[in-house]
Write a protein that holds these residues in place. Sequence first.
Motif, PDB file in Angstrom:
ATOM      1  N   ARG A  24     -50.781  -0.086 -35.908  1.00 49.52           N
ATOM      2  CA  ARG A  24     -50.704  -1.058 -34.815  1.00 49.52           C
ATOM      3  C   ARG A  24     -49.399  -1.844 -34.881  1.00 49.52           C
ATOM      4  O   ARG A  24     -48.723  -2.036 -33.857  1.00 49.52           O
ATOM      5  CB  ARG A  24     -51.905  -1.999 -34.879  1.00 49.52           C
ATOM      6  N   CYS A  25     -49.030  -2.300 -36.075  1.00 50.25           N
ATOM      7  CA  CYS A  25     -47.779  -3.061 -36.217  1.00 50.25           C
ATOM      8  C   CYS A  25     -46.574  -2.212 -35.852  1.00 50.25           C
ATOM      9  O   CYS A  25     -45.640  -2.680 -35.185  1.00 50.25           O
ATOM     10  CB  CYS A  25     -47.645  -3.570 -37.651  1.00 50.25           C
ATOM     11  N   TRP A  26     -46.596  -0.942 -36.261  1.00 47.67           N
ATOM     12  CA  TRP A  26     -45.480  -0.036 -35.967  1.00 47.67           C
ATOM     13  C   TRP A  26     -45.317   0.160 -34.462  1.00 47.67           C
ATOM     14  O   TRP A  26     -44.202   0.058 -33.934  1.00 47.67           O
ATOM     15  CB  TRP A  26     -45.716   1.307 -36.658  1.00 47.67           C
ATOM     16  N   ARG A  27     -46.420   0.441 -33.759  1.00 45.95           N
ATOM     17  CA  ARG A  27     -46.294   0.718 -32.318  1.00 45.95           C
ATOM     18  C   ARG A  27     -45.880  -0.535 -31.548  1.00 45.95           C
ATOM     19  O   ARG A  27     -45.092  -0.454 -30.595  1.00 45.95           O
ATOM     20  CB  ARG A  27     -47.580   1.329 -31.766  1.00 45.95           C
ATOM     21  N   LYS A  28     -46.413  -1.704 -31.937  1.00 45.77           N
ATOM     22  CA  LYS A  28     -46.022  -2.933 -31.249  1.00 45.77           C
ATOM     23  C   LYS A  28     -44.547  -3.242 -31.478  1.00 45.77           C
ATOM     24  O   LYS A  28     -43.825  -3.634 -30.558  1.00 45.77           O
ATOM     25  CB  LYS A  28     -46.893  -4.103 -31.728  1.00 45.77           C
ATOM     26  N   GLN A  29     -44.095  -3.071 -32.711  1.00 42.09           N
ATOM     27  CA  GLN A  29     -42.691  -3.292 -33.029  1.00 42.09           C
ATOM     28  C   GLN A  29     -41.801  -2.320 -32.254  1.00 42.09           C
ATOM     29  O   GLN A  29     -40.763  -2.713 -31.709  1.00 42.09           O
ATOM     30  CB  GLN A  29     -42.479  -3.106 -34.537  1.00 42.09           C
ATOM     31  N   LEU A  30     -42.220  -1.062 -32.164  1.00 42.60           N
ATOM     32  CA  LEU A  30     -41.439  -0.048 -31.474  1.00 42.60           C
ATOM     33  C   LEU A  30     -41.301  -0.375 -29.987  1.00 42.60           C
ATOM     34  O   LEU A  30     -40.201  -0.321 -29.424  1.00 42.60           O
ATOM     35  CB  LEU A  30     -42.103   1.321 -31.657  1.00 42.60           C
ATOM     36  N   PRO A  35     -36.856  -1.746 -25.243  1.00 41.11           N
ATOM     37  CA  PRO A  35     -37.199  -2.113 -23.853  1.00 41.11           C
ATOM     38  C   PRO A  35     -36.552  -1.215 -22.803  1.00 41.11           C
ATOM     39  O   PRO A  35     -36.859  -1.349 -21.612  1.00 41.11           O
ATOM     40  CB  PRO A  35     -36.660  -3.546 -23.750  1.00 41.11           C
ATOM     41  N   GLU A  36     -35.688  -0.289 -23.233  1.00 38.28           N
ATOM     42  CA  GLU A  36     -35.043   0.607 -22.260  1.00 38.28           C
ATOM     43  C   GLU A  36     -36.020   1.643 -21.698  1.00 38.28           C
ATOM     44  O   GLU A  36     -35.700   2.351 -20.738  1.00 38.28           O
ATOM     45  CB  GLU A  36     -33.867   1.342 -22.924  1.00 38.28           C
ATOM     46  N   PHE A  37     -37.204   1.725 -22.326  1.00 40.73           N
ATOM     47  CA  PHE A  37     -38.191   2.712 -21.909  1.00 40.73           C
ATOM     48  C   PHE A  37     -39.412   2.015 -21.316  1.00 40.73           C
ATOM     49  O   PHE A  37     -39.730   0.875 -21.669  1.00 40.73           O
ATOM     50  CB  PHE A  37     -38.618   3.571 -23.103  1.00 40.73           C
ATOM     51  N   GLU A  38     -40.098   2.709 -20.433  1.00 35.44           N
ATOM     52  CA  GLU A  38     -41.351   2.200 -19.874  1.00 35.44           C
ATOM     53  C   GLU A  38     -42.500   2.732 -20.729  1.00 35.44           C
ATOM     54  O   GLU A  38     -42.810   3.926 -20.714  1.00 35.44           O
ATOM     55  CB  GLU A  38     -41.517   2.669 -18.419  1.00 35.44           C
ATOM     56  N   TRP A  39     -43.130   1.834 -21.468  1.00 36.21           N
ATOM     57  CA  TRP A  39     -44.156   2.220 -22.438  1.00 36.21           C
ATOM     58  C   TRP A  39     -45.557   2.015 -21.886  1.00 36.21           C
ATOM     59  O   TRP A  39     -45.839   1.019 -21.225  1.00 36.21           O
ATOM     60  CB  TRP A  39     -44.018   1.391 -23.712  1.00 36.21           C
ATOM     61  N   HIS A  40     -46.430   2.949 -22.206  1.00 34.18           N
ATOM     62  CA  HIS A  40     -47.865   2.799 -21.981  1.00 34.18           C
ATOM     63  C   HIS A  40     -48.564   3.263 -23.258  1.00 34.18           C
ATOM     64  O   HIS A  40     -48.134   4.244 -23.889  1.00 34.18           O
ATOM     65  CB  HIS A  40     -48.324   3.608 -20.774  1.00 34.18           C
ATOM     66  N   VAL A  41     -49.633   2.574 -23.627  1.00 32.92           N
ATOM     67  CA  VAL A  41     -50.275   2.830 -24.924  1.00 32.92           C
ATOM     68  C   VAL A  41     -51.763   3.086 -24.736  1.00 32.92           C
ATOM     69  O   VAL A  41     -52.449   2.362 -23.996  1.00 32.92           O
ATOM     70  CB  VAL A  41     -50.078   1.628 -25.888  1.00 32.92           C
ATOM     71  N   LEU A  42     -52.263   4.110 -25.427  1.00 32.50           N
ATOM     72  CA  LEU A  42     -53.696   4.329 -25.590  1.00 32.50           C
ATOM     73  C   LEU A  42     -53.999   4.248 -27.083  1.00 32.50           C
ATOM     74  O   LEU A  42     -53.382   4.973 -27.878  1.00 32.50           O
ATOM     75  CB  LEU A  42     -54.113   5.701 -25.047  1.00 32.50           C
ATOM     76  N   PRO A 175     -38.183   6.108 -41.283  1.00 26.81           N
ATOM     77  CA  PRO A 175     -39.146   5.142 -41.826  1.00 26.81           C
ATOM     78  C   PRO A 175     -39.624   4.116 -40.796  1.00 26.81           C
ATOM     79  O   PRO A 175     -38.980   3.887 -39.769  1.00 26.81           O
ATOM     80  CB  PRO A 175     -38.343   4.441 -42.938  1.00 26.81           C
ATOM     81  N   VAL A 176     -40.764   3.519 -41.099  1.00 24.21           N
ATOM     82  CA  VAL A 176     -41.214   2.338 -40.363  1.00 24.21           C
ATOM     83  C   VAL A 176     -40.279   1.187 -40.732  1.00 24.21           C
ATOM     84  O   VAL A 176     -40.059   0.919 -41.911  1.00 24.21           O
ATOM     85  CB  VAL A 176     -42.665   1.978 -40.732  1.00 24.21           C
ATOM     86  N   PRO A 177     -39.708   0.494 -39.750  1.00 27.12           N
ATOM     87  CA  PRO A 177     -38.765  -0.578 -40.071  1.00 27.12           C
ATOM     88  C   PRO A 177     -39.450  -1.853 -40.588  1.00 27.12           C
ATOM     89  O   PRO A 177     -40.615  -2.125 -40.300  1.00 27.12           O
ATOM     90  CB  PRO A 177     -38.082  -0.866 -38.728  1.00 27.12           C
ATOM     91  N   ILE A 178     -38.671  -2.629 -41.330  1.00 26.20           N
ATOM     92  CA  ILE A 178     -39.071  -3.967 -41.757  1.00 26.20           C
ATOM     93  C   ILE A 178     -38.455  -4.959 -40.776  1.00 26.20           C
ATOM     94  O   ILE A 178     -37.251  -4.897 -40.494  1.00 26.20           O
ATOM     95  CB  ILE A 178     -38.563  -4.286 -43.177  1.00 26.20           C
ATOM     96  N   ASP A 179     -39.255  -5.870 -40.254  1.00 28.54           N
ATOM     97  CA  ASP A 179     -38.729  -6.871 -39.324  1.00 28.54           C
ATOM     98  C   ASP A 179     -37.607  -7.671 -39.983  1.00 28.54           C
ATOM     99  O   ASP A 179     -37.724  -8.103 -41.141  1.00 28.54           O
ATOM    100  CB  ASP A 179     -39.835  -7.820 -38.870  1.00 28.54           C
ATOM    101  N   PHE A 371     -33.815  -0.223 -44.537  1.00 30.09           N
ATOM    102  CA  PHE A 371     -35.123  -0.149 -43.895  1.00 30.09           C
ATOM    103  C   PHE A 371     -35.327  -1.249 -42.852  1.00 30.09           C
ATOM    104  O   PHE A 371     -36.405  -1.362 -42.272  1.00 30.09           O
ATOM    105  CB  PHE A 371     -36.241  -0.254 -44.942  1.00 30.09           C
ATOM    106  N   SER A 372     -34.308  -2.058 -42.598  1.00 29.05           N
ATOM    107  CA  SER A 372     -34.450  -3.158 -41.647  1.00 29.05           C
ATOM    108  C   SER A 372     -34.536  -2.631 -40.223  1.00 29.05           C
ATOM    109  O   SER A 372     -34.045  -1.530 -39.906  1.00 29.05           O
ATOM    110  CB  SER A 372     -33.271  -4.127 -41.763  1.00 29.05           C
ATOM    111  N   LEU A 373     -35.146  -3.422 -39.360  1.00 30.93           N
ATOM    112  CA  LEU A 373     -35.227  -3.059 -37.945  1.00 30.93           C
ATOM    113  C   LEU A 373     -33.832  -2.931 -37.350  1.00 30.93           C
ATOM    114  O   LEU A 373     -33.568  -2.027 -36.544  1.00 30.93           O
ATOM    115  CB  LEU A 373     -36.049  -4.095 -37.180  1.00 30.93           C
ATOM    116  N   GLY A 374     -32.948  -3.819 -37.753  1.00 29.98           N
ATOM    117  CA  GLY A 374     -31.576  -3.755 -37.245  1.00 29.98           C
ATOM    118  C   GLY A 374     -30.898  -2.433 -37.563  1.00 29.98           C
ATOM    119  O   GLY A 374     -30.131  -1.904 -36.760  1.00 29.98           O
ATOM    120  N   ALA A 375     -31.183  -1.899 -38.756  1.00 29.29           N
ATOM    121  CA  ALA A 375     -30.576  -0.631 -39.158  1.00 29.29           C
ATOM    122  C   ALA A 375     -31.251   0.574 -38.506  1.00 29.29           C
ATOM    123  O   ALA A 375     -30.599   1.579 -38.201  1.00 29.29           O
ATOM    124  CB  ALA A 375     -30.629  -0.495 -40.677  1.00 29.29           C
ATOM    125  N   LEU A 376     -32.567   0.485 -38.287  1.00 27.41           N
ATOM    126  CA  LEU A 376     -33.325   1.642 -37.812  1.00 27.41           C
ATOM    127  C   LEU A 376     -33.510   1.685 -36.290  1.00 27.41           C
ATOM    128  O   LEU A 376     -33.771   2.753 -35.727  1.00 27.41           O
ATOM    129  CB  LEU A 376     -34.694   1.683 -38.493  1.00 27.41           C
TER     130      LEU A 376
END
Length: 389
Positions: A24-30, A35-42, A175-179, A371-376
């Motif tokens: 859940r944290c990964w998908r929300k962060q992603l 924001p350049e993409f139009e996301w929909h989640v199930l 990898p999953v990024p670290i905020d 592993f930072s979000l900025g890097a990934l």
Amino acid sequence: MPKTLALRQPRILLLSAYDAGSHRCWRKQLVLSQPEFEWHVLALSPRFFRWRIRGNALTWLSEPLLKEHWDLLLVTSMVDLASVRGFHPNLAHTPALLYMHENQFAYPASDGQHNSIDPQMVNLYSAIAADTVLFNSDWNRRSFLEGVEQLFRRLPDGIPEGTLELISAKSRVLPVPIDDPVFLSEAERQSLEAGERLWRNGLEPEPGALPLRIVWAARWEYDKGPDRLLAILQELERRALSFQVCVLGESFRKVPEAMTTIQQQFAHRLVQFGYASSRSEYYEWLGSADVILSTALHEFQGLAVLEAVAAGCVPIVPAREVYPELFAPEYLYPDCGDDIPAEAAHAATLIEKQAVDGHGDRLTVPGVQRFSLGALKPKYEALLLEALF
């Protein structure tokens, strides 16, 4: 680039069939970071594991979103991608990325689990059906491919030639990024008054050197090694080390016996025993600790440890699973298999070196900025665009 995509945001459907905390944290962060993409989640709730991994395509059989046109499918490792595409022919040729947070070939089975090949077959079929298979670590990738190879050797016949090579060729590590706010400088760590209050736990500090502050942060389940944590704490107590311990993580209805014993035997050492009250408090614990200890028997990326290191903790981790690819040998204690006392002694020796009045050279905090979000973030964006175009 297709002309239609040049005029609008690409539409991505993200499927999470077992939407546990890390997924859940990964998908929300992603979604927030792209924001350049139009996301929909199930997403399906993280319960009834066997049913979720085997039945998610059936649960979504009449889902309206799956009848729509999408530019890209992004699905987690619990999703039965082959069945989703089979049930919805309109998605048969939609590009699909499979993100493997874990794989069922390397997941250790507990004594209480029903032995079934179904979860492994769902992983395998999804990997074959996907255009690209993403893993959060190279250990995850290697253990998956090795597991598939071992499975193929056991099956009687009918294995298409080159299947393993096909999956390997389209596999990548991301990898999953670290905020970014998790990363703290030494000055920021020193100024964490809230963290200091947490460790005092309402008590005034004793005169003399401060006790070593140890954090253990994991799910309270067998595969995270609670019995090994107990053995290490007992060994530290036997050595008369001055320490405090903060035990974080999610607990469930059935609490491992070792955790109950820790609560009883180490009440004088425990400053926290259970889930942090908030995410911010969780990071305050990490940012004011000295050592992050892992006893895991199963770890595909080690995100909790990486977050603690980003916040300034020194990792003391076993030389198994993903950890040898994350940290240099000096941060690893030997994997002693079933010899838990021997493993505990090795871990205690490493921890002892981190004490203020300890002997030997103290370890410094290793860098995990990669592993930072900025890097990934740009790597995720580039991969999504590559899959689309």
